[in-house]
Each structure stands twice: as structure tokens, then as C-alpha cells.
Design an enzyme around this catalytic site. Structure first.
Site, PDB file in Angstrom:
ATOM      1  N   LYS A  13      58.897   1.283  54.915  1.00 35.61           N
ATOM      2  CA  LYS A  13      58.916   2.082  56.361  1.00 35.61           C
ATOM      3  C   LYS A  13      57.506   2.813  56.833  1.00 35.61           C
ATOM      4  O   LYS A  13      57.291   2.599  57.963  1.00 35.61           O
ATOM      5  CB  LYS A  13      60.106   3.291  55.919  1.00 35.61           C
ATOM      6  CG  LYS A  13      61.224   2.882  55.669  1.00 35.61           C
ATOM      7  CD  LYS A  13      62.243   3.978  55.471  1.00 35.61           C
ATOM      8  CE  LYS A  13      61.885   5.050  54.367  1.00 35.61           C
ATOM      9  NZ  LYS A  13      61.873   4.397  52.798  1.00 35.61           N
ATOM     10  N   ARG A  88      68.756  10.211  56.991  1.00 39.55           N
ATOM     11  CA  ARG A  88      69.047   9.844  55.730  1.00 39.55           C
ATOM     12  C   ARG A  88      70.314   9.752  55.277  1.00 39.55           C
ATOM     13  O   ARG A  88      70.790   9.635  54.114  1.00 39.55           O
ATOM     14  CB  ARG A  88      68.293  10.863  54.752  1.00 39.55           C
ATOM     15  CG  ARG A  88      66.929   9.697  54.378  1.00 39.55           C
ATOM     16  CD  ARG A  88      66.061  10.591  53.524  1.00 39.55           C
ATOM     17  NE  ARG A  88      65.064   9.614  52.499  1.00 39.55           N
ATOM     18  CZ  ARG A  88      63.871   9.559  52.779  1.00 39.55           C
ATOM     19  NH1 ARG A  88      63.216  10.172  53.817  1.00 39.55           N
ATOM     20  NH2 ARG A  88      63.109   8.961  52.049  1.00 39.55           N
ATOM     21  N   ARG A 127      51.598   2.270  44.578  1.00 39.53           N
ATOM     22  CA  ARG A 127      51.577   2.965  45.609  1.00 39.53           C
ATOM     23  C   ARG A 127      50.283   4.036  45.501  1.00 39.53           C
ATOM     24  O   ARG A 127      50.515   5.120  44.688  1.00 39.53           O
ATOM     25  CB  ARG A 127      52.779   3.728  46.288  1.00 39.53           C
ATOM     26  CG  ARG A 127      52.667   4.646  47.403  1.00 39.53           C
ATOM     27  CD  ARG A 127      53.687   4.698  48.371  1.00 39.53           C
ATOM     28  NE  ARG A 127      54.585   5.503  47.868  1.00 39.53           N
ATOM     29  CZ  ARG A 127      55.921   5.943  48.617  1.00 39.53           C
ATOM     30  NH1 ARG A 127      55.990   5.315  49.542  1.00 39.53           N
ATOM     31  NH2 ARG A 127      56.687   6.546  48.019  1.00 39.53           N
ATOM     32  N   ARG A 160      51.610   9.830  44.594  1.00 37.90           N
ATOM     33  CA  ARG A 160      52.289  10.969  44.672  1.00 37.90           C
ATOM     34  C   ARG A 160      53.154  11.372  43.655  1.00 37.90           C
ATOM     35  O   ARG A 160      53.501  10.808  42.863  1.00 37.90           O
ATOM     36  CB  ARG A 160      53.407  10.414  45.983  1.00 37.90           C
ATOM     37  CG  ARG A 160      52.839  10.586  47.406  1.00 37.90           C
ATOM     38  CD  ARG A 160      54.016  10.100  48.258  1.00 37.90           C
ATOM     39  NE  ARG A 160      55.238  10.291  48.045  1.00 37.90           N
ATOM     40  CZ  ARG A 160      56.276   9.974  48.910  1.00 37.90           C
ATOM     41  NH1 ARG A 160      55.925   9.150  49.767  1.00 37.90           N
ATOM     42  NH2 ARG A 160      57.544   9.956  48.762  1.00 37.90           N
ATOM     43  N   ARG A 171      65.457   8.453  43.205  1.00 35.43           N
ATOM     44  CA  ARG A 171      65.582   8.404  44.488  1.00 35.43           C
ATOM     45  C   ARG A 171      66.336   7.314  45.168  1.00 35.43           C
ATOM     46  O   ARG A 171      66.825   7.124  46.331  1.00 35.43           O
ATOM     47  CB  ARG A 171      64.081   8.452  45.184  1.00 35.43           C
ATOM     48  CG  ARG A 171      63.247   9.864  45.151  1.00 35.43           C
ATOM     49  CD  ARG A 171      61.893   9.682  44.973  1.00 35.43           C
ATOM     50  NE  ARG A 171      61.436   9.206  46.159  1.00 35.43           N
ATOM     51  CZ  ARG A 171      60.247   8.867  46.164  1.00 35.43           C
ATOM     52  NH1 ARG A 171      59.490   8.613  45.322  1.00 35.43           N
ATOM     53  NH2 ARG A 171      59.460   7.987  47.364  1.00 35.43           N
TER      54      ARG A 171
HETATM   55  P1  ADP Z   1      58.200   3.800  52.184  1.00 33.47           P
HETATM   56  O1  ADP Z   1      57.605   4.483  53.335  1.00 33.47           O
HETATM   57  O2  ADP Z   1      59.620   2.944  52.824  1.00 33.47           O
HETATM   58  O3  ADP Z   1      58.669   4.370  50.940  1.00 33.47           O
HETATM   59  P2  ADP Z   1      55.656   2.520  52.065  1.00 33.47           P
HETATM   60  O4  ADP Z   1      55.386   1.898  53.457  1.00 33.47           O
HETATM   61  O5  ADP Z   1      54.990   3.791  51.570  1.00 33.47           O
HETATM   62  O6  ADP Z   1      57.276   2.669  51.875  1.00 33.47           O
HETATM   63  O7  ADP Z   1      55.384   1.367  51.055  1.00 33.47           O
HETATM   64  C1  ADP Z   1      55.543   1.468  49.526  1.00 33.47           C
HETATM   65  C2  ADP Z   1      54.489   0.774  48.782  1.00 33.47           C
HETATM   66  O8  ADP Z   1      54.458  -0.616  49.101  1.00 33.47           O
HETATM   67  C3  ADP Z   1      52.979   1.198  49.372  1.00 33.47           C
HETATM   68  O9  ADP Z   1      52.159   1.109  48.285  1.00 33.47           O
HETATM   69  C4  ADP Z   1      52.616  -0.156  50.217  1.00 33.47           C
HETATM   70  O10 ADP Z   1      51.355  -0.254  50.315  1.00 33.47           O
HETATM   71  C5  ADP Z   1      53.470  -1.316  49.631  1.00 33.47           C
HETATM   72  N1  ADP Z   1      54.053  -2.065  50.800  1.00 33.47           N
HETATM   73  C6  ADP Z   1      54.644  -2.060  51.974  1.00 33.47           C
HETATM   74  N2  ADP Z   1      55.183  -2.992  52.414  1.00 33.47           N
HETATM   75  C7  ADP Z   1      54.642  -4.084  51.619  1.00 33.47           C
HETATM   76  C8  ADP Z   1      55.026  -5.199  51.686  1.00 33.47           C
HETATM   77  N3  ADP Z   1      55.702  -5.878  52.950  1.00 33.47           N
HETATM   78  N4  ADP Z   1      54.705  -6.217  50.758  1.00 33.47           N
HETATM   79  C9  ADP Z   1      53.979  -5.446  49.558  1.00 33.47           C
HETATM   80  N5  ADP Z   1      53.783  -4.303  49.588  1.00 33.47           N
HETATM   81  C10 ADP Z   1      54.251  -3.508  50.619  1.00 33.47           C
HETATM   82  P1  ADP Z   2      60.230   7.540  50.503  1.00 28.55           P
HETATM   83  O1  ADP Z   2      60.061   6.844  51.968  1.00 28.55           O
HETATM   84  O2  ADP Z   2      59.033   6.774  49.553  1.00 28.55           O
HETATM   85  O3  ADP Z   2      61.515   7.646  50.113  1.00 28.55           O
HETATM   86  P2  ADP Z   2      59.723   9.985  52.146  1.00 28.55           P
HETATM   87  O4  ADP Z   2      58.283  10.245  52.089  1.00 28.55           O
HETATM   88  O5  ADP Z   2      60.203   9.319  53.399  1.00 28.55           O
HETATM   89  O6  ADP Z   2      59.637   9.080  50.869  1.00 28.55           O
HETATM   90  O7  ADP Z   2      60.286  11.307  51.541  1.00 28.55           O
HETATM   91  C1  ADP Z   2      59.865  12.048  50.418  1.00 28.55           C
HETATM   92  C2  ADP Z   2      60.830  13.006  49.955  1.00 28.55           C
HETATM   93  O8  ADP Z   2      61.156  13.891  51.034  1.00 28.55           O
HETATM   94  C3  ADP Z   2      62.265  12.482  49.890  1.00 28.55           C
HETATM   95  O9  ADP Z   2      62.682  12.162  48.321  1.00 28.55           O
HETATM   96  C4  ADP Z   2      63.399  13.847  50.029  1.00 28.55           C
HETATM   97  O10 ADP Z   2      63.060  14.621  49.137  1.00 28.55           O
HETATM   98  C5  ADP Z   2      62.373  14.515  50.968  1.00 28.55           C
HETATM   99  N1  ADP Z   2      62.833  13.862  52.663  1.00 28.55           N
HETATM  100  C6  ADP Z   2      62.311  13.337  53.417  1.00 28.55           C
HETATM  101  N2  ADP Z   2      63.070  12.900  54.484  1.00 28.55           N
HETATM  102  C7  ADP Z   2      64.131  13.517  54.432  1.00 28.55           C
HETATM  103  C8  ADP Z   2      65.294  13.545  54.934  1.00 28.55           C
HETATM  104  N3  ADP Z   2      65.517  13.010  56.137  1.00 28.55           N
HETATM  105  N4  ADP Z   2      66.582  14.347  54.591  1.00 28.55           N
HETATM  106  C9  ADP Z   2      66.254  14.803  53.263  1.00 28.55           C
HETATM  107  N5  ADP Z   2      65.082  14.700  52.683  1.00 28.55           N
HETATM  108  C10 ADP Z   2      64.217  14.125  53.039  1.00 28.55           C
END
Ligand code: ADP
Ligand code: ADP
Ligand code: ZN
Length: 216
Positions: A13, A88, A127, A160, A171
Site C-alpha cells: 500500500k 481499516r 522491509r 520498523r 497484524r
Molecule cells: P504496506 O504499506 O501495505 O504495509 P509496503 O509498501 O510497506 O506495504 O511494502 C512492504 C514491503 O514489501 C516493503 O519492503 C516493500 O519495499 C516491499 N514491496 C512492496 N511492493 C512489492 C512488490 N510488488 N513486490 C515485492 N516487494 C514489494
Molecule cells: P502496515 O501497512 O504495515 O499494516 P501501517 O503503517 O499502515 O502498517 O500501520 C501501522 C500500525 O498503525 C497498525 O498496525 C495499527 O496499529 C496502526 N494503524 C494505522 N492505521 C490505522 C487505522 N486506520 N486504524 C487503526 N489503527 C491503525
């Protein structure tokens, strides 16, 4: 362009939100980034949010809705936004609908990035995020030019705190239970665009853009 990006943690995302925000010239609103900034600054919000984030749990809906409402009312969202990580839960989606209605605007689409669980686990292990600007890398799939250093701002890349295997599993479980029902919710409203996220970053990006243009 007003878009919500959905998908399990690790789906990509943040990665896609940054590219889409740049492409459409609208801000990325990442609730996770907003919370992490509050944690770093040690604000009351940050102190409260940290307790949930460290455990892999969702921060309460009323807190999140307040943050997003405030952010959406800032001036630079006039031409649109990419919402990354919100809503979410169903109550968050209902609140978002009310906020947008009050603003007199509508979402263009909800992009749901689909990735199998095993692949997610792999992504978390690699990541790395920039502690300064929040840019995201992967040691194998999206490495920085210089190890440990952000390409964009020269900041230090860190892992992280909530990306350890146990918290990640938690999660993903929370996602399945609380966030996945939103897929049906937006499907029923005819707003859902499903994207296969288990492909290279650029392929996923091109697919999202063409689907948003209504080509396929
Ligand atoms: P999210 O915001 O949904 O948690 P991230 O954008 O942080 O996801 O991506 C999670 C990890 O996977 C990061 O290390 C990112 O660089 C990697 N990643 C993102 N998209 C892809 C993809 N299409 N293929 C392989 N790795 C990816
Ligand atoms: P990822 O995309 O890897 O799940 P985020 O960076 O989006 O991680 O979110 C990290 C943490 O922040 C989540 O695990 C949650 O604890 C909190 N968080 C983020 N967005 C929301 C939301 N919309 N509602 C509740 N908690 C949230
Ligand atoms: Zn950076």
C-alpha cells in the site's frame, strides 16, 4: 483523484500510494506514518497509539477518525488524496463516508491489493523504512542504491519495531478479522478494484493506473 488503498499489512500500500500520489499530484495520507510521527514526537496521541501499535492491534476508531477528519480538511486535499491504511474497520468506513459527504466529495475507487500470506511474511523480513522521510525499501525486491541509506533524502534506513515475525502474524490476523470485511462492504457499493499485488512493483503500479482509467 480520491482513492483508498486497501490490503493486508505488507501488500504494498505505502509503496503504491507514494507512486500514485506523485503521478496524480495529490497527497498521500498514510495513517501509519501519522501515528509513527506522533510516537516519535512523544505527543499524547503518540503515547496512546504506541500501546496498540507495539502489540499489532488497531488504534481505536474514534482516535483514527479524528486524525483523518482533521487531515482531510487541510487545503492540499482539494484536488484529491491517496488514503493509505484508512479505513481499516467498518465503523471507520462509515465515518469516512460522513466526512466526505460533509465535504461534498466522493471516492473515485477503493483499490484492494491482494497478496498471499506467505509472501507477506517474506516482505516484512526485508522491509526497511527511512527514519526521516518514511520511504519504504526491501533489501531484495526494492533495494536502495546505497545499503542502509535512503535514495530520496540520505536518511538512515531502519527496521520498523512492529515488523518482527510475531507482531506481523498478529497484524495479519487482525487484518483478516477487522479489515477484510471492508472488501465486501466496498464491493456492494461497486467501488472495489481488485489488484493482484503478487507481481513486481512497476507491474502492479501500471495495472492500478490502467484500472483507474477504466481500461479493464
Ligand atoms: P504496506 O504499506 O501495505 O504495509 P509496503 O509498501 O510497506 O506495504 O511494502 C512492504 C514491503 O514489501 C516493503 O519492503 C516493500 O519495499 C516491499 N514491496 C512492496 N511492493 C512489492 C512488490 N510488488 N513486490 C515485492 N516487494 C514489494
Ligand atoms: P502496515 O501497512 O504495515 O499494516 P501501517 O503503517 O499502515 O502498517 O500501520 C501501522 C500500525 O498503525 C497498525 O498496525 C495499527 O496499529 C496502526 N494503524 C494505522 N492505521 C490505522 C487505522 N486506520 N486504524 C487503526 N489503527 C491503525
Ligand atoms: Zn528518506
Amino acid at each position: 483523484m480520491r482513492i483508498v488503498l486497501m490490503g493486508p499489512p505488507g501488500a504494498g500500500k505505502g509503496t503504491q500510494a507514494k507512486k500514485l500520489a506523485e503521478f496524480f499530484g495529490v497527497p498521500q495520507i498514510a495513517t501509519g506514518d501519522i501515528l509513527r510521527a506522533a510516537v516519535q514526537e512523544g505527543t499524547p496521541l503518540g503515547k496512546k497509539a504506541k500501546e496498540y501499535m507495539d502489540k499489532g492491534l488497531l488504534v481505536p476508531d474514534d482516535v483514527m477518525t479524528g486524525i483523518v477528519k482533521e487531515r482531510l480538511q487541510e487545503k492540499n486535499t482539494e484536488n484529491g488524496f491517496i488514503l493509505d491504511g484508512f479505513p481499516r474497520t467498518i465503523p471507520q468506513a462509515e465515518s469516512l463516508e460522513k466526512i466526505l459527504e460533509e465535504m461534498g466529495v466522493k471516492l473515485d475507487a477503493v483499490v484492494n491489493i491482494v497478496v498471499p500470506r506467505q509472501e507477506l511474511i517474506e516482505r516484512f523480513a526485508g522491509r526497511r523504512v527511512c527514519e526521516v522521510c518514511g520511504s519504504t525499501y526491501h533489501i531484495k525486491y526494492n533495494p536502495p542504491q546505497k545499503e542502509g541509506i535512503c535514495d530520496k533524502c540520505g536518511g538512515k534506513l531502519i527496521t520498523r519495531a512492529d515488523d518482527d515475525v510475531r507482531t506481523v502474524e498478529k497484524r495479519i490476523d487482525v487484518y483478516e478479522r477487522e479489515t477484510k470485511p471492508l472488501v465486501d462492504y466496498y464491493q456492494r457499493k461497486n467501488m472495489l478494484v481488485n489488484i493482484d499485488g503478487n507481481r513486481p512493483i512497476e507491474t502492479v503500479f501500471e495495472d492500478i493506473k490502467s484500472r483507474l482509467r477504466g481500461e479493464g
